[in-house]
Design an enzyme around this catalytic site. Structure first.
Site, PDB file in Angstrom:
ATOM      1  N   GLU A  34     -12.042 -13.594   0.507  1.00 51.59           N
ATOM      2  CA  GLU A  34     -11.047 -12.700   1.110  1.00 51.59           C
ATOM      3  C   GLU A  34     -10.230 -13.455   2.150  1.00 51.59           C
ATOM      4  O   GLU A  34     -10.797 -14.184   2.971  1.00 51.59           O
ATOM      5  CB  GLU A  34     -11.769 -11.510   1.761  1.00 51.59           C
ATOM      6  CG  GLU A  34     -11.017 -10.219   1.650  1.00 51.59           C
ATOM      7  CD  GLU A  34     -10.867  -9.750   0.204  1.00 51.59           C
ATOM      8  OE1 GLU A  34      -9.755  -9.926  -0.338  1.00 51.59           O
ATOM      9  OE2 GLU A  34     -11.835  -9.229  -0.360  1.00 51.59           O
ATOM     10  N   HIS A  35      -8.922 -13.265   2.114  1.00 53.34           N
ATOM     11  CA  HIS A  35      -7.983 -13.966   3.011  1.00 53.34           C
ATOM     12  C   HIS A  35      -8.057 -15.482   2.794  1.00 53.34           C
ATOM     13  O   HIS A  35      -7.834 -16.263   3.712  1.00 53.34           O
ATOM     14  CB  HIS A  35      -8.245 -13.613   4.479  1.00 53.34           C
ATOM     15  CG  HIS A  35      -7.840 -12.203   4.816  1.00 53.34           C
ATOM     16  ND1 HIS A  35      -6.537 -11.841   5.055  1.00 53.34           N
ATOM     17  CD2 HIS A  35      -8.567 -11.060   4.919  1.00 53.34           C
ATOM     18  CE1 HIS A  35      -6.478 -10.540   5.323  1.00 53.34           C
ATOM     19  NE2 HIS A  35      -7.696 -10.037   5.227  1.00 53.34           N
ATOM     20  N   THR A  36      -8.427 -15.877   1.602  1.00 54.15           N
ATOM     21  CA  THR A  36      -8.427 -17.305   1.273  1.00 54.15           C
ATOM     22  C   THR A  36      -7.209 -17.686   0.435  1.00 54.15           C
ATOM     23  O   THR A  36      -6.838 -18.854   0.388  1.00 54.15           O
ATOM     24  CB  THR A  36      -9.687 -17.690   0.462  1.00 54.15           C
ATOM     25  OG1 THR A  36      -9.779 -16.813  -0.657  1.00 54.15           O
ATOM     26  CG2 THR A  36     -10.942 -17.555   1.300  1.00 54.15           C
ATOM     27  N   GLY A 122      -3.069   2.228  -1.650  1.00 54.19           N
ATOM     28  CA  GLY A 122      -3.540   1.808  -0.329  1.00 54.19           C
ATOM     29  C   GLY A 122      -5.047   1.796  -0.192  1.00 54.19           C
ATOM     30  O   GLY A 122      -5.565   1.817   0.914  1.00 54.19           O
ATOM     31  N   SER A 126      -5.028  -2.861  -4.926  1.00 53.75           N
ATOM     32  CA  SER A 126      -3.759  -3.478  -5.284  1.00 53.75           C
ATOM     33  C   SER A 126      -2.910  -2.659  -6.241  1.00 53.75           C
ATOM     34  O   SER A 126      -2.474  -3.134  -7.288  1.00 53.75           O
ATOM     35  CB  SER A 126      -3.981  -4.880  -5.849  1.00 53.75           C
ATOM     36  OG  SER A 126      -2.794  -5.579  -5.693  1.00 53.75           O
ATOM     37  N   SER A 127      -2.660  -1.438  -5.843  1.00 56.44           N
ATOM     38  CA  SER A 127      -1.699  -0.632  -6.595  1.00 56.44           C
ATOM     39  C   SER A 127      -0.314  -1.263  -6.528  1.00 56.44           C
ATOM     40  O   SER A 127       0.479  -1.112  -7.453  1.00 56.44           O
ATOM     41  CB  SER A 127      -1.653   0.793  -6.041  1.00 56.44           C
ATOM     42  OG  SER A 127      -1.108   0.818  -4.734  1.00 56.44           O
ATOM     43  N   ASP A 172      -3.400 -10.848  -6.264  1.00 58.02           N
ATOM     44  CA  ASP A 172      -3.239  -9.505  -6.821  1.00 58.02           C
ATOM     45  C   ASP A 172      -2.355  -9.515  -8.061  1.00 58.02           C
ATOM     46  O   ASP A 172      -2.697  -8.941  -9.096  1.00 58.02           O
ATOM     47  CB  ASP A 172      -2.628  -8.568  -5.778  1.00 58.02           C
ATOM     48  CG  ASP A 172      -3.463  -8.494  -4.518  1.00 58.02           C
ATOM     49  OD1 ASP A 172      -4.571  -9.067  -4.512  1.00 58.02           O
ATOM     50  OD2 ASP A 172      -3.003  -7.870  -3.548  1.00 58.02           O
TER      51      ASP A 172
HETATM   52  P1  ADP Z   1      -2.621  -1.472  -2.251  1.00 60.19           P
HETATM   53  O1  ADP Z   1      -1.829  -2.506  -2.970  1.00 60.19           O
HETATM   54  O2  ADP Z   1      -3.896  -1.991  -1.702  1.00 60.19           O
HETATM   55  O3  ADP Z   1      -2.834  -0.221  -3.042  1.00 60.19           O
HETATM   56  P2  ADP Z   1      -0.295  -1.543  -0.582  1.00 60.19           P
HETATM   57  O4  ADP Z   1       0.014  -0.983   0.763  1.00 60.19           O
HETATM   58  O5  ADP Z   1      -0.133  -2.997  -0.794  1.00 60.19           O
HETATM   59  O6  ADP Z   1      -1.756  -1.050  -0.972  1.00 60.19           O
HETATM   60  O7  ADP Z   1       0.620  -0.827  -1.658  1.00 60.19           O
HETATM   61  C1  ADP Z   1       0.676   0.574  -1.743  1.00 60.19           C
HETATM   62  C2  ADP Z   1       2.118   1.011  -1.847  1.00 60.19           C
HETATM   63  O8  ADP Z   1       2.647   0.637  -3.126  1.00 60.19           O
HETATM   64  C3  ADP Z   1       2.272   2.515  -1.810  1.00 60.19           C
HETATM   65  O9  ADP Z   1       2.346   2.993  -0.486  1.00 60.19           O
HETATM   66  C4  ADP Z   1       3.583   2.699  -2.560  1.00 60.19           C
HETATM   67  O10 ADP Z   1       4.687   2.432  -1.707  1.00 60.19           O
HETATM   68  C5  ADP Z   1       3.533   1.616  -3.604  1.00 60.19           C
HETATM   69  N1  ADP Z   1       3.000   2.135  -4.881  1.00 60.19           N
HETATM   70  C6  ADP Z   1       1.910   1.699  -5.544  1.00 60.19           C
HETATM   71  N2  ADP Z   1       1.711   2.385  -6.688  1.00 60.19           N
HETATM   72  C7  ADP Z   1       2.696   3.301  -6.759  1.00 60.19           C
HETATM   73  C8  ADP Z   1       3.039   4.335  -7.678  1.00 60.19           C
HETATM   74  N3  ADP Z   1       2.328   4.553  -8.782  1.00 60.19           N
HETATM   75  N4  ADP Z   1       4.127   5.088  -7.405  1.00 60.19           N
HETATM   76  C9  ADP Z   1       4.863   4.846  -6.301  1.00 60.19           C
HETATM   77  N5  ADP Z   1       4.587   3.898  -5.403  1.00 60.19           N
HETATM   78  C10 ADP Z   1       3.525   3.137  -5.599  1.00 60.19           C
HETATM   79 MG    MG Z   2      -0.999  -4.279  -2.154  1.00 59.02          MG
END
Ligand code: ADP
Ligand code: MG
Length: 387
Positions: A34-36, A122, A126-127, A172
């Site tokens: 992590e963080h690498t 969030g 890694s959405s 990611d």
């Molecule tokens: P993580 O990547 O860990 O989930 P991030 O803060 O890096 O968290 O990314 C989340 C952000 O990505 C959300 O707040 C949104 O702005 C965007 N996002 C991700 N998936 C979607 C989605 N399916 N629809 C709209 N926005 C999305």
């Molecule tokens: Mg992210």
């Protein structure tokens, strides 16, 4: 999350014609390392069986229209004028990808895009990269761009860095693009070479979402990056050949600790020791030594908590509860920290009980609800339906 038929119908209703196809790109969970990544070190993630789906169709004009089913919001912009949208932060992930393709002088037509996702936003899974890679892949299919694999990942990473302002590493987007079913990837973030390592069937990867959303994460994250860069600059006084913390061993760091302010020393100590742990963990996984692997996960958490200071009490509590449960090899926070999820490695036969007891224990200790996802290592981005 809509199923494929519903996605098709929702697209047709919204945009007046059915989509040409649907693609998916998975979220990821990092087992250790992590963080690498931004220190040119090693990571050991799996792509998970939860994905972001994009239904797509080309338009005859030069507009991108994009709707997120999860957030129930829509944005539209012209291919010829792609600006940061402060009112709809989510849209900048899409705009950034489109802009990155445009800046490579690749031909691009307008498109309608409908997004839906199984990756919680969030939660540290890694959405954001799943969204970027799915959109980039949909656009590459619509426009025949031959933008695949590593190149696709780098483009998506660049989009998040320059357009969203998150100085993220490559992990990611790399997993969203190149994940391998049944395997973790030991990824060298310096040259992007990687080695797939099978996850033994007797072990399950269990993600537990703390329910705490990371906030202010970009500023904290960028501050940690800056500390790592500062450590490299200062260590160069005696180690002139290093270009990243990747090049420093634990022994070298300790021998030269007097060059560093105490906080910078602790940040560097996390990174350097975490890179060493990640390589040891990959070797343990290859030998099937899950007990040792789990102990390294535990040590990783302690280092993230005490030296890198990116944990929070909720994540510490989840990890403490998990480790005491039967069948748990190890547990740690995963992702950038400041909220999000933990990852645990759990014996196959113990996993149902583990999940129930973890949720119950967390509720009892902190009065909060956790979500457990038992994950299967999955493929990177792909097309899942053609209409
Ligand atoms: P993580 O990547 O860990 O989930 P991030 O803060 O890096 O968290 O990314 C989340 C952000 O990505 C959300 O707040 C949104 O702005 C965007 N996002 C991700 N998936 C979607 C989605 N399916 N629809 C709209 N926005 C999305
Ligand atoms: Mg992210």
């Amino acid at each position: 999350m809509l199923n494929l038929r519903q996605l098709h119908d929702a697209f047709a209703t919204r945009f007046g014609a059915p989509p040409a196809f649907v693609v998916r790109a998975p979220g990821r969970v990092n087992l250790i390392g992590e963080h690498t990544d931004y220190n040119e070190g090693f990571v050991l993630p799996i792509a998970i069986d939860r994905a972001t789906f994009v239904a797509a169709r080309a338009r005859v004009d030069r507009t991108i229209r994009v709707h997120s089913a999860q957030l129930d919001v829509e944005d539209r912009f012209s291919l010829d004028r792609i600006e940061h949208n402060p009112d709809q932060p989510w849209s900048n992930y899409v705009r950034g990808v489109v802009k990155a393709i445009r800046s490579r002088d690749l031909p691009l037509s307008g498109a309608d895009l409908l997004i839906d996702s199984q990756v919680p936003l969030g939660a540290g899974l890694s959405s954001s990269a799943a969204l970027e890679v799915a959109v980039a892949y949909a656009l590459q299919l619509l426009n025949d761009l031959d933008l695949l694999g590593e190149e696709l990942a780098l483009l998506a990473q660049g989009a998040e860095q320059s357009f969203v302002g998150m100085q993220c590493g490559i992990m990611d987007q790399f997993m969203a693009a190149l994940g391998r079913a049944g395997h973790a990837l030991l990824l060298d973030c310096r040259d992007l070479s990687y080695r797939p390592i099978p996850i033994p069937l007797r072990a399950r990867v269990v993600v537990c979402d703390s329910g705490v959303r990371h906030s202010l994460v970009a500023s904290e994250y960028n501050e940690r990056r800056a500390a790592c860069e500062q450590a490299v600059q200062l260590l160069r006084a005696r180690l002139p050949r290093i270009s990243a913390l990747r090049d420093v061993t634990s022994a070298q760091l300790e021998a030269n600790a007097d060059l560093l302010p105490p906080v910078v020393h602790r940040r560097a100590r996390h990174v350097v020791s975490e890179i060493e742990r990640t390589l040891a963990a990959a070797a343990a996984l290859e030998r099937g030594d899950l007990a040792h692997f789990g102990a390294l996960m535990d040590a990783s958490h302690a280092s993230l908590r005490d030296d890198y200071e990116v944990s929070i009490p909720e994540l510490d509590t989840l990890v403490e509860i998990a480790r005491r449960l039967p069948g748990c090899y190890g547990s740690r926070l995963t992702g950038g920290g400041f909220g999000g999820s933990t990852v645990s490695l759990v014996e196959e036969g113990a996993v149902d009980r583990f999940a129930a007891d973890l949720v119950a224990g967390y509720r009892e200790r902190l009065g909060r609800e956790a979500q457990v996802l038992v994950c299967t290592p999955s493929e990177g981005v792909s097309r899942v339906a053609v209409f």
